[in-house]
Motif scaffolding. Structure first.
Motif, PDB file in Angstrom:
ATOM      1  N   PHE A 114      32.107  56.472  83.257  1.00 57.90           N
ATOM      2  CA  PHE A 114      32.847  56.821  84.458  1.00 57.90           C
ATOM      3  C   PHE A 114      32.082  57.833  85.294  1.00 57.90           C
ATOM      4  O   PHE A 114      31.299  58.619  84.781  1.00 57.90           O
ATOM      5  N   GLY A 115      32.357  57.795  86.595  1.00 51.63           N
ATOM      6  CA  GLY A 115      31.813  58.818  87.479  1.00 51.63           C
ATOM      7  C   GLY A 115      30.426  58.488  87.992  1.00 51.63           C
ATOM      8  O   GLY A 115      29.868  57.427  87.710  1.00 51.63           O
ATOM      9  N   ILE A 168      33.400  54.148  89.391  1.00 46.03           N
ATOM     10  CA  ILE A 168      34.248  55.304  89.661  1.00 46.03           C
ATOM     11  C   ILE A 168      35.686  54.814  89.807  1.00 46.03           C
ATOM     12  O   ILE A 168      35.949  53.888  90.578  1.00 46.03           O
ATOM     13  N   GLU A 208      38.596  59.760  89.373  1.00 49.25           N
ATOM     14  CA  GLU A 208      37.279  60.386  89.564  1.00 49.25           C
ATOM     15  C   GLU A 208      37.044  60.730  91.024  1.00 49.25           C
ATOM     16  O   GLU A 208      36.253  61.629  91.344  1.00 49.25           O
ATOM     17  N   THR A 268      38.220  59.385  81.255  1.00 48.15           N
ATOM     18  CA  THR A 268      37.643  60.693  80.965  1.00 48.15           C
ATOM     19  C   THR A 268      38.695  61.752  80.688  1.00 48.15           C
ATOM     20  O   THR A 268      38.356  62.876  80.325  1.00 48.15           O
ATOM     21  N   THR A 323      37.826  67.324  78.436  1.00 55.21           N
ATOM     22  CA  THR A 323      38.308  67.452  79.816  1.00 55.21           C
ATOM     23  C   THR A 323      39.589  68.259  79.873  1.00 55.21           C
ATOM     24  O   THR A 323      39.744  69.158  80.714  1.00 55.21           O
TER      25      THR A 323
END
Length: 386
Positions: free
Chosen positions: A57-58, A64, A68, A99, A136
């Motif tokens: 991810f990201g 994305i 994000e 995430t 996170t």
């Protein structure tokens, strides 16, 4: 299109997965349906895309997602989650939490609203992603992280709000091929050099019955290829047995059936993502690419209804987010001329404009024993299109 070359370690991991897939094909007699290949490519323990260790991810990953882009997505979604919890129970389950950013954003906004859930559970199959989610949450919401727990399977009973953002599209799909001579299932075999290749077999069993019910276009020449996601309706039906009171909020890209199986969409919707490049070769570096297919929301809604759930709403993402107050959340970012506000406004534009994610993504709400209409579908509800 030129794709960036994977690292030697990544290529070695992909090679191990290919050997595992070849073994599975040999064990099955020389052919497996694409759904089985997709399951292995994404979820084979320690080797699949979602069960391996690669960043997904990201900006540093392959794609994305809305969380994000901006916390405003989660802040708007929290308004709907709060309404569901107030009408059912103060509990949230998030399926496939990525995430962990969406969980953090939801918890922070629900705290601001003075309606935190008593428990926030994450249903996550990937050990690597569980670790990222834990980190996170520890970083973004240390004061709330203790409310979060992880689940290995669906709960026996649940009341509250289930959130699933971009989960249905990565459930393994069958590939159906319609030709003048009949319906076939497209699967995977191995050629004389050990290379994975496409191979078709006459459609049989449940897959054939589901494909025949669609009345797919039957071209006079050539072929019509599309997907059948039998896993998503089965998953929703499982939730129907467990949900006592509350709602499932499903966010994903897709179409109602009448748009999904258009004659012009003769190559289906299957896509692979690698380092922010979309391509159509699921045999390229297995385990290093995401593999997705658009969602047939009609099939999901039908399965939910047949299993005893109420179909509460269906809207595009733009209408849902506007109904849930994303513009109010944007206004709280401060002066319109500030850099933070301008960045946030651009993210909202990407989430809501038809050319970006606003029309492509849809929100489907399924529930049980909820007394009132849902906030997110107060305007722009498209239930009549399902």
């Amino acid at each position: 299109m030129s794709l960036p070359e994977p690292s030697p370690d990544a290529l070695e991991q992909s090679g191990r997965l290919v050997r595992s897939i070849r073994d599975a094909i040999a064990h099955a007699g020389g052919w497996i349906p694409f759904s089985r290949y997709m399951e292995l490519a994404l979820y084979a323990p320690g080797l699949g895309y979602y069960s391996g260790g690669a960043r997904k991810f990201g900006p540093g990953g392959d794609f994305i997602t809305a969380p994000e882009l901006t916390p405003l997505f989660g802040q708007a979604l929290a308004a709907q989650v709060e309404q569901v919890m107030r009408a059912s129970a103060p509990a949230v389950i998030e399926a496939g939490a990525g995430t962990g950013l969406l969980a953090a954003d939801l918890l922070l906004e629900l705290e601001r609203r003075n309606y935190l859930p008593d428990s926030y559970a994450i249903l996550e199959l990937s050990g690597e992603l569980r670790e990222r989610q834990f980190d996170t949450l520890a970083e973004k919401v240390p004061q709330l992280a203790s409310r979060v727990r992880w689940l290995d399977a669906l709960p026996e009973r649940f009341s509250g709000a289930l959130v699933a953002n971009e989960v249905l599209d990565v459930m393994p799909v069958h590939l159906v091929v319609s030709r003048r001579e009949g319906l076939f299932e497209r699967g995977v075999a191995v050629d004389d050099t050990g290379t994975l290749r496409w191979a078709d077999s006459p459609a049989e069993g449940v897959m054939a019955a589901a494909a025949n019910a669609l009345d797919l276009p039957r071209p006079e020449s050539g072929e019509y290829v599309s997907e059948l996601n039998l896993a998503a309706p089965a998953w929703v039906a499982e939730w129907a047995q467990r949900l006592e009171r509350g709602a499932l909020l499903l966010v994903d890209y897709g179409y109602p059936r009448a748009e999904y199986y258009l004659p012009s969409r003769s190559n289906g919707t299957l896509l692979c993502y690698y380092r922010h490049h979309a391509h159509g070769d699921p045999f390229l570096w297995p385990g290093l690419n995401d593999i997705t297919a658009f969602v047939d929301f009609t099939s999901v809604a039908e399965a939910a209804y047949d299993a005893g759930l109420d179909v509460l709403g269906y809207a595009n993402q733009a209408a849902f987010l506007f109904n849930c107050g994303i513009l109010d959340a944007l206004a709280r970012r401060g002066p319109h001329e500030s850099a933070d506000y301008i960045r946030a406004a651009r993210a909202v534009q990407r989430l809501t404009t038809p050319q970006e994610m606003g029309e492509l993504f849809k929100v489907l709400a399924l529930g049980k024993n909820l007394p009132q209409p849902l906030l997110g579908f107060s305007r722009g509800d498209r239930l009549h299109t399902l």
